[in-house]
Design a protein around this motif. Structure first.
Motif, PDB file in Angstrom:
ATOM      1  N   ALA A   8      49.690  26.824  35.293  1.00 20.38           N
ATOM      2  CA  ALA A   8      49.522  27.246  36.687  1.00 20.38           C
ATOM      3  C   ALA A   8      49.613  28.766  36.721  1.00 20.38           C
ATOM      4  CB  ALA A   8      50.596  26.608  37.563  1.00 20.38           C
ATOM      5  N   TRP A   9      48.460  29.405  36.829  1.00 22.14           N
ATOM      6  CA  TRP A   9      48.388  30.858  36.728  1.00 22.14           C
ATOM      7  C   TRP A   9      48.673  31.544  38.053  1.00 22.14           C
ATOM      8  CZ3 TRP A   9      48.365  33.009  32.130  1.00 22.14           C
ATOM      9  CH2 TRP A   9      47.754  32.371  31.042  1.00 22.14           C
ATOM     10  N   GLY A  10      49.303  32.702  37.955  1.00 20.61           N
ATOM     11  CA  GLY A  10      49.352  33.624  39.073  1.00 20.61           C
ATOM     12  C   GLY A  10      48.074  34.449  39.079  1.00 20.61           C
ATOM     13  N   LEU A  11      48.166  35.705  39.484  1.00 21.11           N
ATOM     14  CA  LEU A  11      46.984  36.554  39.580  1.00 21.11           C
ATOM     15  C   LEU A  11      46.703  37.274  38.266  1.00 21.11           C
ATOM     16  CD1 LEU A  11      47.432  38.284  43.059  1.00 21.11           C
ATOM     17  CD2 LEU A  11      46.019  36.304  42.490  1.00 21.11           C
ATOM     18  N   TRP A  12      45.449  37.209  37.835  1.00 21.69           N
ATOM     19  CA  TRP A  12      44.968  38.029  36.722  1.00 21.69           C
ATOM     20  C   TRP A  12      44.341  39.288  37.306  1.00 21.69           C
ATOM     21  CZ3 TRP A  12      43.162  36.079  31.492  1.00 21.69           C
ATOM     22  CH2 TRP A  12      43.787  34.874  31.142  1.00 21.69           C
ATOM     23  N   ALA A  13      44.542  40.414  36.672  1.00 18.79           N
ATOM     24  CA  ALA A  13      43.913  41.652  37.116  1.00 18.79           C
ATOM     25  C   ALA A  13      42.408  41.573  36.886  1.00 18.79           C
ATOM     26  CB  ALA A  13      44.487  42.846  36.355  1.00 18.79           C
ATOM     27  N   GLY A  14      41.646  41.807  37.939  1.00 20.52           N
ATOM     28  CA  GLY A  14      40.197  41.868  37.806  1.00 20.52           C
ATOM     29  C   GLY A  14      39.515  40.562  37.521  1.00 20.52           C
ATOM     30  N   ALA A  15      40.130  39.421  37.865  1.00 20.16           N
ATOM     31  CA  ALA A  15      39.479  38.139  37.595  1.00 20.16           C
ATOM     32  C   ALA A  15      40.075  37.060  38.485  1.00 20.16           C
ATOM     33  CB  ALA A  15      39.655  37.736  36.123  1.00 20.16           C
ATOM     34  N   GLY A  16      39.303  36.000  38.681  1.00 17.47           N
ATOM     35  CA  GLY A  16      39.801  34.836  39.397  1.00 17.47           C
ATOM     36  C   GLY A  16      40.182  35.158  40.827  1.00 17.47           C
ATOM     37  N   MET A  17      41.301  34.579  41.293  1.00 15.00           N
ATOM     38  CA  MET A  17      41.720  34.751  42.677  1.00 15.00           C
ATOM     39  C   MET A  17      42.294  36.137  42.945  1.00 15.00           C
ATOM     40  SD  MET A  17      43.370  31.154  43.887  1.00 15.00           S
ATOM     41  CE  MET A  17      43.502  31.782  45.557  1.00 15.00           C
ATOM     42  N   GLY A  18      42.426  36.964  41.907  1.00 12.92           N
ATOM     43  CA  GLY A  18      42.918  38.312  42.106  1.00 12.92           C
ATOM     44  C   GLY A  18      41.900  39.218  42.762  1.00 12.92           C
ATOM     45  N   GLU A  19      40.655  38.745  42.863  1.00 12.40           N
ATOM     46  CA  GLU A  19      39.599  39.552  43.447  1.00 12.40           C
ATOM     47  C   GLU A  19      39.460  39.245  44.936  1.00 12.40           C
ATOM     48  OE1 GLU A  19      36.435  38.240  40.789  1.00 12.40           O
ATOM     49  OE2 GLU A  19      36.423  40.243  39.910  1.00 12.40           O
ATOM     50  N   GLY A  20      39.049  40.233  45.709  1.00 15.30           N
ATOM     51  CA  GLY A  20      38.719  40.018  47.112  1.00 15.30           C
ATOM     52  C   GLY A  20      39.922  39.934  48.023  1.00 15.30           C
ATOM     53  N   ALA A  21      39.643  39.486  49.275  1.00 16.99           N
ATOM     54  CA  ALA A  21      40.677  39.442  50.309  1.00 16.99           C
ATOM     55  C   ALA A  21      41.788  38.461  49.958  1.00 16.99           C
ATOM     56  CB  ALA A  21      40.033  39.065  51.646  1.00 16.99           C
ATOM     57  N   GLY A  22      41.417  37.344  49.315  1.00 17.28           N
ATOM     58  CA  GLY A  22      42.448  36.360  48.962  1.00 17.28           C
ATOM     59  C   GLY A  22      43.476  36.936  48.011  1.00 17.28           C
ATOM     60  N   GLY A  23      43.015  37.692  47.011  1.00 21.80           N
ATOM     61  CA  GLY A  23      43.931  38.315  46.073  1.00 21.80           C
ATOM     62  C   GLY A  23      44.802  39.360  46.732  1.00 21.80           C
ATOM     63  N   GLU A  24      44.209  40.133  47.659  1.00 26.37           N
ATOM     64  CA  GLU A  24      44.989  41.143  48.370  1.00 26.37           C
ATOM     65  C   GLU A  24      46.098  40.499  49.198  1.00 26.37           C
ATOM     66  OE1 GLU A  24      42.212  43.320  50.664  1.00 26.37           O
ATOM     67  OE2 GLU A  24      41.174  44.197  48.931  1.00 26.37           O
ATOM     68  N   GLN A  25      45.800  39.360  49.813  1.00 24.37           N
ATOM     69  CA  GLN A  25      46.812  38.669  50.603  1.00 24.37           C
ATOM     70  C   GLN A  25      47.946  38.160  49.722  1.00 24.37           C
ATOM     71  OE1 GLN A  25      45.837  34.825  52.447  1.00 24.37           O
ATOM     72  NE2 GLN A  25      46.637  35.640  54.371  1.00 24.37           N
ATOM     73  N   LEU A  26      47.602  37.594  48.564  1.00 27.05           N
ATOM     74  CA  LEU A  26      48.627  37.105  47.648  1.00 27.05           C
ATOM     75  C   LEU A  26      49.495  38.247  47.130  1.00 27.05           C
ATOM     76  CD1 LEU A  26      46.573  34.463  45.642  1.00 27.05           C
ATOM     77  CD2 LEU A  26      48.383  34.006  47.289  1.00 27.05           C
TER      78      LEU A  26
END
Length: 319
Positions: free
Chosen positions: A175-193
Motif C-alpha cells: 500500500a503505497w503513499g505518494l511517489w514523487a513525480g508519479a501516480g497519485m502524487g501528480e495533479g490536484a489529488g496529490g497536492e491535497q494528500l
C-alpha cells in the motif's frame, strides 16, 4: 531471482521507475505490458534506457482487464525462454469523485484497472511457481478516504495477497503513499494528500523498499512518508484512531496538541459579550480562519480567504 523474465504491467511513472531499477540491478529480460504497448507515451525512450543497461525489453499491448488477451500473453511468457519468474502489477485507474458522486461505469473502470487484472493474473498463474508476485496497492486501502471505489479496489489486492499466501504461493501487496513525480502524487489529488501530511517519496527509496519487502517475503505492508504533525490531528479530529494510535510519533503529536490551551465555546462567548456586532463578526471570523488554516496544514491564516467556500479551500468530508 528477479533477473530472468519479469513482466511489469504498465509503462507509466511507477512502472518506469521499477523497470529502470531492475535493469540497473542486472535484470536480463523485462516485459512491459500496457493497454497501448509500444504506442504508450515515453515507451520508446524507456526501452532505450533499459536496453542501455543490458536488459532485453519487450513492449506488449495488453489490458489486464481483458482476460483472453492477458491469457495469451501469459501463455507466451510461461512457455518462452527464459522462463517467467516474477510479476509486478502496477496498473490502476485513479478516482477523483467522492463515493456519493461515483457512477456505476466509473466504479467498474476503477475496479477493473486494479482488481480485475490482479485476479486474472492470479488465476492464469495459479500453477506457475514464481519468485515474486508484487501488487501495487495504495494507502487508500488502509485508511479509506473519499475515493470509495479506489480504496475498495486496492483493498482487494491486499486480500488477494493474503489468499495466495494461504495457498502456499508468493505474494506481496504494498500500500503505497505518494511517489514523487508519479501516480497519485501528480495533479490536484496529490497536492491535497500533501496538505494532509503525505510527503512524496523519492522513487529510488520507494523501489529499494519494495525490494526489501520482497526479500523479506512480506505479504502486505504500507510504505509511505507521513508528516505525523500534520496528518494525525486531522485524521483523529472526530475520534481516536486505533489504526495509528500506537505509532510513537502520533502519540507525541496528539499529547502535545492536548496540552495546548483551547478556546472553548463558553470562553469565546464570554469574549464576544462585550463587543459590538461588527467586532463580534470579525472575532468569530478570525477563529474560523485560524482553525481552518490549522486543519489544512497552513502556517498562516492568510491562506484562508473568507470569500472562498470551504470545499474550494481544500476541505472534504475527512477534514
Amino acid at each position: 531471482s528477479l533477473h530472468d523474465a519479469l513482466p511489469i504491467w504498465g509503462t507509466g511513472g511507477l512502472a518506469g521507475h521499477v523497470a529502470r531499477w531492475l535493469a540497473r540491478d542486472g535484470a536480463q529480460y523485462i516485459v512491459l505490458a500496457s493497454r497501448r504497448g509500444p504506442r504508450a507515451p515515453g515507451a520508446a525512450a524507456l526501452v532505450a534506457g533499459l536496453s542501455g543497461h543490458g536488459a532485453r525489453v519487450t513492449l506488449a499491448a495488453c489490458d489486464t482487464a481483458d482476460h483472453d488477451t492477458l491469457a495469451r500473453l501469459v501463455h507466451h511468457l510461461t512457455t518462452a525462454t527464459p522462463p517467467l519468474t516474477a510479476i509486478v502489477h502496477t496498473a490502476g485507474v485513479t478516482q477523483s469523485t467522492s463515493l456519493a458522486e461515483t457512477e456505476l461505469t466509473e466504479l467498474a473502470a476503477v475496479a477493473a484497472g486494479k482488481a480485475s487484472g490482479a485476479a486474472y493474473l492470479d488465476e492464469l498463474l495459479r500453477d506457475t511457481e514464481l519468485d515474486a508476485f508484487v501488487l501495487f496497492s495504495a494507502v487508500a486501502s488502509v485508511w479509506g478516504g473519499r475515493q470509495g471505489a479506489y480504496a475498495a479496489a486496492n483493498a482487494y489486492l491486499d486480500a488477494l495477497a493474503q489468499q495466495r499466501r494461504a495457498r502456499g504461493q508468493t505474494a506481496t501487496s504494498i500500500a503505497w503513499g505518494l511517489w514523487a513525480g508519479a501516480g497519485m502524487g501528480e495533479g490536484a489529488g496529490g497536492e491535497q494528500l500533501q496538505r494532509y501530511g503525505l510527503r512524496e517519496m523519492a522513487p529510488e527509496l520507494a523501489v529499494a523498499a519494495m525490494r526489501q519487502a520482497v526479500e523479506n517475503d512480506d505479504t502486505q505492508l504500507t510504505i509511505a512518508d507521513v508528516d505525523w504533525e500534520r496528518f494525525a490531528p486531522v485524521f483523529t479530529i472526530a475520534r481516536p484512531s486505533p489504526l495509528i494510535s500506537d505509532v510513537p510519533e502520533v502519540q507525541r503529536v496528539l499529547a502535545a496538541a492536548a496540552a495546548e490551551p483551547v478556546e472553548t465555546a463558553s470562553a469565546l462567548a464570554s469574549r464576544l459579550a462585550g463587543m459590538s456586532e461588527v467586532d463580534q463578526a470579525g472575532a468569530v471570523l478570525e477563529v474560523v480562519r485560524r482553525e481552518a488554516a490549522a486543519a489544512l496544514g497552513h502556517s498562516s491564516v492568510d491562506e484562508i480567504d473568507p470569500a472562498r467556500a470551504f470545499q474550494d479551500l481544500g476541505f472534504d468530508s475527512l477534514t
